[in-house]
Write an enzyme that holds these catalytic residues in place. Structure first.
Site, PDB file in Angstrom:
ATOM      1  CG  ASP A  85       3.747  59.906  51.198  1.00  5.32           C
ATOM      2  OD1 ASP A  85       3.320  59.907  52.364  1.00  5.32           O
ATOM      3  OD2 ASP A  85       4.870  60.334  50.862  1.00  5.32           O
TER       4      ASP A  85
HETATM    5  N1  URA Z   1       8.682  58.380  53.017  1.00  3.17           N
HETATM    6  C1  URA Z   1       7.974  59.155  52.170  1.00  3.17           C
HETATM    7  O1  URA Z   1       8.350  60.273  51.857  1.00  3.17           O
HETATM    8  N2  URA Z   1       6.813  58.655  51.688  1.00  3.17           N
HETATM    9  C2  URA Z   1       6.361  57.428  51.959  1.00  3.17           C
HETATM   10  O2  URA Z   1       5.305  57.026  51.458  1.00  3.17           O
HETATM   11  C3  URA Z   1       7.111  56.633  52.834  1.00  3.17           C
HETATM   12  C4  URA Z   1       8.283  57.131  53.359  1.00  3.17           C
END
Ligand code: URA
Length: 261
Positions: free
Chosen positions: A106
């Site tokens: 993310d």
């Molecule tokens: N899970 C999440 O919630 N975000 C990420 O960036 C990777 C795994």
């Protein structure tokens, strides 16, 4: 391997054009076996010669593999209006035309991200069948509860009814608000949604390993290292979650604990 021109060798493996390489060579920024080489049409043997641009070695291998320690604020996409792309963090001497992030973190997530131009390897890695274990360390809003271990192990059901594959979780030794999680799949916002489903909230998330490929603690946020093909194959190796967490460097936990939100 037959001899090839130095500028051809570099331009095929970086984003530098031949004219840029000529200028860099004139400035003494191109070295051949450790010595500055001023003439960019010098012939080299890619198998045995060592070529560097701006102090960074250009490897002769066919594909490029870069392990990036992703900082927050960058998106894992090649064309997006959501913010700057992680590709902007790759220094020019490591950039090649087909580079893309193999996998997603993310925008606000941190840590290990493989950037490559090897589509076949990325496909092998990202295939839902590959089940490459990925380990994250998370900073939670509320204390860790031991009940999470079994809930995650049994395949947690997310708020929208989606069921996850069995996952491993445990509290970090130095704080009840830090936890390690190992997933063998990659659903959208999965770690955050898993903790939300048990009534907690992920404040900071950092990926610290991809299969047997571990983020070096010396790699700062936004920094990257080039990997050799043989190192990248570590992606497909297993490591024991408990042993990994026991031996885990306190450096990253300290980063997460001290992170200002
Ligand atoms: N899970 C999440 O919630 N975000 C990420 O960036 C990777 C795994």
């Amino acid at each position: 391997m037959p001899l090839i021109r130095l500028d051809k060798f570099i331009s095929e493996r970086t984003e530098f054009s031949r004219s840029q390489i000529k200028q860099l060579a004139a400035k003494g920024q191109v070295t051949l076996n450790g010595c500055a080489v001023k003439k960019s049409d010098t012939k080299i043997d890619p198998d045995s010669d060592s070529v560097s641009v701006a102090g960074r070695e250009i490897t002769a291998q066919r594909f490029r593999y870069i392990l990036l320690n992703k900082p927050e604020g960058y998106v894992c996409s090649t064309n997006s209006n959501d913010g700057p792309s992680v590709l902007e963090l790759i220094p020019p001497e490591l950039r090649t035309k087909g580079l893309f992030p193999a996998g997603r973190l993310d925008k606000d997530s941190l840590g290990a991200l493989l950037v490559t131009d090897d589509g076949e390897l990325a496909h092998r890695m990202l295939s839902p069948k590959s089940h490459i274990p990925k380990i994250y360390i998370v900073k939670l809003d509320r204390p860790f509860q031991n009940k999470y271990i079994d809930i995650f192990k049994n395949g947690i059901i997310l708020a929208d009814g989606e069921t996850c594959l069995p996952a491993k979780v445990r509290m970090a030794e130095n704080s009840d608000k830090l936890a390690f999680v190992e997933l063998i799949e990659g659903k959208y916002h999965q770690v955050k949604r898993m903790f939300a489903a048990v009534g907690n909230h992920v404040e900071v998330l950092m990926r610290i390993s991809l299969g047997g490929l571990v983020l070096p603690e010396t790699l700062g946020f936004g920094d990257c290292i080039e990997l050799l093909h043989k190192d990248v194959e570590n992606l497909f190796k297993q490591q024991d979650f408990e042993v990994f967490c026991d031996g885990f460097s306190p450096v990253f936990s300290a980063i997460l604990t001290n992170k200002q939100l």
